[in-house]
Write a protein that holds these residues in place. Sequence first.
Motif, short mmCIF file in Angstrom:
data_model
loop_
_atom_site.label_atom_id
_atom_site.label_comp_id
_atom_site.label_asym_id
_atom_site.label_seq_id
_atom_site.Cartn_x
_atom_site.Cartn_y
_atom_site.Cartn_z
N UNK A 25 -72.85 63.79 49.67
CA UNK A 25 -72.63 65.23 49.67
C UNK A 25 -73.91 66.02 49.92
N UNK A 26 -75.05 65.39 49.77
CA UNK A 26 -76.31 66.08 50.03
C UNK A 26 -76.39 66.49 51.50
N UNK A 27 -76.92 67.67 51.78
CA UNK A 27 -76.93 68.18 53.16
C UNK A 27 -77.66 67.30 54.18
N UNK A 28 -78.79 66.73 53.81
CA UNK A 28 -79.55 65.95 54.78
C UNK A 28 -79.48 64.45 54.50
N UNK A 29 -78.43 64.00 53.84
CA UNK A 29 -78.33 62.60 53.44
C UNK A 29 -78.24 61.64 54.63
N UNK A 30 -77.82 62.13 55.78
CA UNK A 30 -77.73 61.24 56.95
C UNK A 30 -79.10 60.85 57.47
N UNK A 31 -80.16 61.41 56.91
CA UNK A 31 -81.50 61.03 57.34
C UNK A 31 -82.23 60.17 56.31
N UNK A 32 -81.59 59.85 55.17
CA UNK A 32 -82.27 59.02 54.17
C UNK A 32 -81.36 58.15 53.31
N UNK A 33 -80.09 58.44 53.18
CA UNK A 33 -79.24 57.72 52.23
C UNK A 33 -78.87 56.34 52.76
#
Length: 142
Positions: A25-33
């Motif tokens: 759900x974090x906005x920029x999670x596609x760059x670190x999760x």
Amino acid sequence: MLKIFSDLRDNDNQLYADVVAACKAEPDSNSWFMTKTFGELKQAASFINAHSWEIDMQKLMHRFTSYEWTILQSLLQTNKPAKLEAREQQCKTAGQKTERFVKHWLETNETRMQIAELQSQIKRRKLKSDFDEGWEKLQKIF
């Protein structure tokens, strides 16, 4: 799998699902999760390369986070040592960021649970006090 996620999954599946949902759900999670290590992603890429004619990539997509999927796709495209080292470093950094986020979320989750419990206790006390107040008003009438 990153140790923090494997421990969560072993101990509490619901908490694991909550943490994963919070990370996604974090906005920029596609760059670190990420939940898997670079080694696991590298193994997956080599397996996919070896069995590429048998594997439907669209069916595999849901098993990876968007960041892992991006790394996996890039591993499938090149095997140059310099690029592999750079991707490994990116994965280590993303893994550290994921771990920090999860630890922070777990700490604040305990605090949120305590706050929710205290709020429910306050609501119960308010209900009781409203009842007492109503009873006193009723007694004053008679």
